[in-house]
Design a protein around this motif. Structure first.
Motif, PDB file in Angstrom:
ATOM      1  N   SER A 106      30.591  51.279  46.015  1.00 12.28           N
ATOM      2  CA  SER A 106      31.333  52.235  46.833  1.00 12.28           C
ATOM      3  C   SER A 106      31.710  51.537  48.141  1.00 12.28           C
ATOM      4  CB  SER A 106      30.488  53.470  47.131  1.00 12.28           C
ATOM      5  OG  SER A 106      31.207  54.399  47.909  1.00 12.28           O
ATOM      6  N   PRO A 107      32.988  51.290  48.395  1.00 13.14           N
ATOM      7  CA  PRO A 107      34.132  51.689  47.555  1.00 13.14           C
ATOM      8  C   PRO A 107      34.255  50.819  46.315  1.00 13.14           C
ATOM      9  CG  PRO A 107      34.903  50.382  49.383  1.00 13.14           C
ATOM     10  CD  PRO A 107      33.423  50.588  49.617  1.00 13.14           C
ATOM     11  N   ASN A 108      35.110  51.240  45.414  1.00  9.22           N
ATOM     12  CA  ASN A 108      35.395  50.512  44.189  1.00  9.22           C
ATOM     13  C   ASN A 108      36.899  50.241  44.119  1.00  9.22           C
ATOM     14  OD1 ASN A 108      35.018  49.432  41.529  1.00  9.22           O
ATOM     15  ND2 ASN A 108      35.915  51.322  40.756  1.00  9.22           N
ATOM     16  N   PRO A 109      37.341  48.985  44.068  1.00  7.09           N
ATOM     17  CA  PRO A 109      36.560  47.754  44.047  1.00  7.09           C
ATOM     18  C   PRO A 109      35.951  47.438  45.419  1.00  7.09           C
ATOM     19  CG  PRO A 109      38.879  47.236  44.142  1.00  7.09           C
ATOM     20  CD  PRO A 109      38.800  48.731  43.980  1.00  7.09           C
ATOM     21  N   ILE A 110      34.976  46.559  45.393  1.00  9.33           N
ATOM     22  CA  ILE A 110      34.266  46.205  46.614  1.00  9.33           C
ATOM     23  C   ILE A 110      34.364  44.692  46.842  1.00  9.33           C
ATOM     24  CG2 ILE A 110      32.025  45.762  45.552  1.00  9.33           C
ATOM     25  CD1 ILE A 110      30.750  47.289  47.913  1.00  9.33           C
ATOM     26  N   LYS A 111      34.324  44.295  48.085  1.00 10.14           N
ATOM     27  CA  LYS A 111      34.401  42.863  48.401  1.00 10.14           C
ATOM     28  C   LYS A 111      33.066  42.199  48.114  1.00 10.14           C
ATOM     29  CE  LYS A 111      35.898  39.608  51.941  1.00 10.14           C
ATOM     30  NZ  LYS A 111      36.427  39.422  53.310  1.00 10.14           N
ATOM     31  N   LEU A 112      33.135  41.020  47.468  1.00 12.90           N
ATOM     32  CA  LEU A 112      31.928  40.285  47.117  1.00 12.90           C
ATOM     33  C   LEU A 112      31.258  39.749  48.376  1.00 12.90           C
ATOM     34  CD1 LEU A 112      30.098  39.084  44.917  1.00 12.90           C
ATOM     35  CD2 LEU A 112      31.619  37.090  44.862  1.00 12.90           C
ATOM     36  N   GLN A 134      24.412  44.954  37.150  1.00 14.42           N
ATOM     37  CA  GLN A 134      24.766  44.008  38.202  1.00 14.42           C
ATOM     38  C   GLN A 134      25.945  43.159  37.749  1.00 14.42           C
ATOM     39  OE1 GLN A 134      21.256  41.706  39.095  1.00 14.42           O
ATOM     40  NE2 GLN A 134      20.395  43.288  40.445  1.00 14.42           N
ATOM     41  N   ILE A 135      26.833  42.862  38.692  1.00 12.79           N
ATOM     42  CA  ILE A 135      27.914  41.903  38.442  1.00 12.79           C
ATOM     43  C   ILE A 135      27.581  40.652  39.233  1.00 12.79           C
ATOM     44  CG2 ILE A 135      30.380  41.441  38.629  1.00 12.79           C
ATOM     45  CD1 ILE A 135      30.895  44.418  38.548  1.00 12.79           C
ATOM     46  N   PRO A 136      27.159  39.569  38.576  1.00  7.65           N
ATOM     47  CA  PRO A 136      26.829  38.349  39.310  1.00  7.65           C
ATOM     48  C   PRO A 136      28.078  37.687  39.881  1.00  7.65           C
ATOM     49  CG  PRO A 136      26.660  37.979  36.948  1.00  7.65           C
ATOM     50  CD  PRO A 136      26.914  39.449  37.132  1.00  7.65           C
ATOM     51  N   ALA A 137      27.909  37.012  41.002  1.00  8.01           N
ATOM     52  CA  ALA A 137      29.042  36.354  41.665  1.00  8.01           C
ATOM     53  C   ALA A 137      29.676  35.301  40.766  1.00  8.01           C
ATOM     54  CB  ALA A 137      28.573  35.725  42.979  1.00  8.01           C
ATOM     55  N   SER A 138      28.899  34.769  39.821  1.00  9.56           N
ATOM     56  CA  SER A 138      29.426  33.726  38.941  1.00  9.56           C
ATOM     57  C   SER A 138      30.550  34.217  38.046  1.00  9.56           C
ATOM     58  CB  SER A 138      28.296  33.144  38.082  1.00  9.56           C
ATOM     59  OG  SER A 138      27.690  34.177  37.306  1.00  9.56           O
ATOM     60  N   ASP A 161      40.444  35.651  42.173  1.00  8.77           N
ATOM     61  CA  ASP A 161      40.456  36.457  43.397  1.00  8.77           C
ATOM     62  C   ASP A 161      39.800  37.814  43.181  1.00  8.77           C
ATOM     63  OD1 ASP A 161      41.702  34.463  44.801  1.00  8.77           O
ATOM     64  OD2 ASP A 161      43.729  35.237  44.414  1.00  8.77           O
ATOM     65  N   SER A 162      39.806  38.306  41.925  1.00  8.26           N
ATOM     66  CA  SER A 162      39.205  39.613  41.639  1.00  8.26           C
ATOM     67  C   SER A 162      38.655  39.617  40.223  1.00  8.26           C
ATOM     68  CB  SER A 162      40.226  40.742  41.818  1.00  8.26           C
ATOM     69  OG  SER A 162      41.295  40.589  40.896  1.00  8.26           O
ATOM     70  N   PHE A 163      37.790  40.594  39.950  1.00  8.61           N
ATOM     71  CA  PHE A 163      37.163  40.713  38.639  1.00  8.61           C
ATOM     72  C   PHE A 163      36.887  42.188  38.368  1.00  8.61           C
ATOM     73  CE2 PHE A 163      33.262  41.159  36.107  1.00  8.61           C
ATOM     74  CZ  PHE A 163      33.631  40.489  34.954  1.00  8.61           C
ATOM     75  N   LYS A 164      37.084  42.583  37.121  1.00  9.57           N
ATOM     76  CA  LYS A 164      36.817  43.966  36.724  1.00  9.57           C
ATOM     77  C   LYS A 164      35.900  43.967  35.520  1.00  9.57           C
ATOM     78  CE  LYS A 164      39.756  46.375  34.362  1.00  9.57           C
ATOM     79  NZ  LYS A 164      40.914  47.177  33.894  1.00  9.57           N
ATOM     80  N   TYR A 215      36.341  41.917  44.466  1.00 13.90           N
ATOM     81  CA  TYR A 215      37.368  40.997  44.933  1.00 13.90           C
ATOM     82  C   TYR A 215      36.778  40.086  46.004  1.00 13.90           C
ATOM     83  CZ  TYR A 215      37.855  44.165  48.922  1.00 13.90           C
ATOM     84  OH  TYR A 215      37.610  44.938  50.036  1.00 13.90           O
ATOM     85  N   LYS A 216      37.423  38.930  46.207  1.00 15.93           N
ATOM     86  CA  LYS A 216      36.910  37.942  47.151  1.00 15.93           C
ATOM     87  C   LYS A 216      37.589  37.995  48.511  1.00 15.93           C
ATOM     88  CE  LYS A 216      35.293  34.421  43.885  1.00 15.93           C
ATOM     89  NZ  LYS A 216      35.463  33.001  43.412  1.00 15.93           N
ATOM     90  N   LYS A 217      38.916  38.158  48.521  1.00 10.99           N
ATOM     91  CA  LYS A 217      39.642  38.063  49.794  1.00 10.99           C
ATOM     92  C   LYS A 217      40.241  39.410  50.185  1.00 10.99           C
ATOM     93  CE  LYS A 217      40.725  33.147  49.183  1.00 10.99           C
ATOM     94  NZ  LYS A 217      41.800  32.129  49.078  1.00 10.99           N
ATOM     95  N   ASP A 218      41.406  39.700  49.637  1.00  9.52           N
ATOM     96  CA  ASP A 218      42.123  40.918  50.003  1.00  9.52           C
ATOM     97  C   ASP A 218      41.941  41.972  48.916  1.00  9.52           C
ATOM     98  OD1 ASP A 218      43.079  39.675  52.310  1.00  9.52           O
ATOM     99  OD2 ASP A 218      44.778  38.808  51.210  1.00  9.52           O
TER     100      ASP A 218
END
Length: 522
Positions: free
Chosen positions: A61-67, A126-130, A135-138, A174-177
């Motif tokens: 929360s929020p979704n998507p969220i910045k890593l 959990q969604i691992p950073a790997s 730039d984004s992942f769903k 997402y990583k950046k924007d």
């Protein structure tokens, strides 16, 4: 007043009335609605056991969220609600499944054994950073809720022992924007205080073009207050949602195959905001072809075949292209299927089946978008069973001089219908072994009562053996179609005819005289 109470002089008393203001406070745990103008509903409550399942993404929360860090926590709440059914004692268990869709991780399962019509469980992932290589992942999740019953539950399509509902939700990182632009609400405090609210959306994963889709944000919450405002973003959708917890949108046919975001921003009583989003994919506006058969599903009884097909409301079914057939699979023939008129453009039709057996009904429908669909149901018509005939009589009685030297036989009928029909006529008969040869086959039956008596009396004057016979006639205990049945279709049975006859010793009685009493006086 007790006599022991002390008595004295009369006293004078006065009665005063006092008026006091008061009020009651009550809490109604029901969903409330507020509308203005003219409102219509194209909805009716389920009239049979129906499972409604919802899956709500609570984290991120929020979704998507910045890593931020090595992982993102995911929390999904799965809720099951049993509608159109009230016998909670027949619930065996609730089962909830959750897994990563198209993933290798094992599914998580939780159970609830409470006898409740609504149950819910939460699952943590959990969604691992790997996994966030771009730039984004769903990450998509597949959820299932199942309710199992102790005893079978009868529905319009047959008996069931369980119901199942599948759902999907997605969590984004997402990583950046941020790839999502949340709707904004003016008035956010410059110095926020307190805890922000948590926005939650419930919406289908897929929607047919032309269908109204409900999006729901009423599960949003505030840990230290309450939600005051809702702002929705529904790009690509027709219609819109005002500042309410729920609303409806729809998508045009040219949006088929595309996926659109749905965004929600909520504001709490402190002016703080929380946001989230989900996605919906628009699919082809195909109709669903289905039939329902209701009634006793019994030989010579009225059943009703109903067209329960559905189509997106902006692409309705073309009535003139609806085709329905009914055929015999086993036990009966096409000649045993009776109804008036034709099955063309079927909406609802009363049908009678003359013979028990297995039958099949098929349907073809087309809608204004040019799509067609076919459906069928197979069902059993059970036989109309003959009644069970049985009565009680004593094996021996004596003539009574005080009653005109007669034996008055009181009979107790215990006959019943094995399939809940009505016993509306009884004929009682007897025959007398006049030559005392131990046989009744050479004797004639005589009716002594035909008034549908359950406990008739029979006065017998002659000494010897008598045989009693009872014939029972049924009337249909369920609705029929009189044009297609005759009097001969009503079932009957008697206590004499094979293979259900009552044993001879149970339907015969011996009448005798009492021996005289002898007394010697010496």
């Amino acid at each position: 007043m007790s006599d022991n109470f002390p008595k004295g002089q009369w006293v004078e008393g006065r009665l005063y009335y006092v008026t006091l203001p008061y009020f009651f406070t009550a809490e109604a745990k029901v969903t409330s609605y507020s509308y203005a103008g003219t409102v219509t509903f194209d909805y009716s409550p389920p009239d049979q056991a129906t499972l409604n399942g919802t899956a709500t993404l609570e984290k991120p929360s929020p979704n998507p969220i910045k890593l931020d860090g090595s992982k993102v926590d995911v929390k999904i709440s799965v809720k099951g609600e049993l509608l159109g059914y009230e016998n909670s004692s027949n619930i065996e268990e609730w089962v909830f499944y959750a897994r990563e869709k198209d993933g290798s991780a094992k599914a998580d399962m939780k159970k609830e054994f409470g006898k409740m019509l609504t149950a819910s469980k939460s699952f943590d992932f959990q969604i691992p950073a790997s996994r966030v290589t771009g730039d984004s992942f769903k990450q998509d999740y597949a959820l299932t809720v199942i309710i199992r019953f102790k005893n079978p539950v009868v529905t319009k399509s047959g008996s069931i022992t369980s119901l199942e509902q599948k759902m999907e939700v997605s969590a984004g990182v997402y990583k950046k924007d941020t790839p999502i632009t949340y709707p904004s609400i003016p008035g956010t405090p410059s110095k926020p205080e307190g805890k922000p609210p948590i926005a939650r959306i419930s919406a289908p994963k897929y929607v047919k073009a032309g269908s109204d889709m409900m999006v729901y944000g009423g599960a949003s919450s505030d840990p230290d207050g309450y939600i005051t405002d809702y702002a929705w973003g529904t790009p690509g959708a027709e219609g819109g949602i005002e500042n309410t917890a729920r609303g409806y949108v729809w998508y045009t046919r040219d949006k088929v195959g595309q996926t659109f975001p749905i965004m929600l921003t909520v504001v709490d009583n402190d002016g703080l905001i929380g946001s989230t989003s989900t996605e919906v994919t628009v699919i082809e506006p195909t109709p669903s072809a289905s039939l329902e058969i209701t009634g006793a599903l019994k030989q010579n009884r009225k059943t009703t075949l109903t067209n329960s097909s559905q189509s997106p409301n902006r692409f309705p079914i073309i009535k003139s292209k609806t085709q329905v057939t009914i055929s015999a699979v086993s036990g009966g023939t096409s000649a045993d299927i009776r109804y008036s008129g034709s099955l063309a453009e079927l909406e609802s039709k009363d049908v009678l089946f003359r013979k028990p057996g297995k039958y099949k009904a098929t349907i073809h429908v087309e809608n204004t978008a040019g799509y067609g669909a076919d459906g069928e149901i197979t069902f059993d018509i059970v036989p109309d069973e003959v009644p069970s005939v049985y009565f009680d009589i004593p094996q021996k009685m004596y003539r009574d001089p005080e009653k005109g030297n007669k034996a008055i036989l009181q009979i107790m009928d215990r006959s019943f219908s094995t399939d809940k029909d009505d016993l509306n006529r009884r004929i009682w008969e007897y025959r007398y072994d006049s030559n005392n040869d131990g046989r009744f086959t050479d004797e004639k039956w005589e009716i002594f009562n035909n008034g549908n008596e359950i406990n008739p009396k029979l006065e017998l004057t002659q000494v010897g053996r008598y045989e009693i016979r009872l014939t029972v006639f049924e009337e249909f205990g369920q609705p029929t179609i009189e044009d297609y049945v005759t009097e001969a279709d009503r079932r009957s049975a008697d206590s004499y005819t094979d293979p259900i006859k009552q044993a001879l010793v149970e339907r015969t009685i011996e009448i005798d005289n009492r021996a005289p009493e002898v007394d010697w006086d010496l």
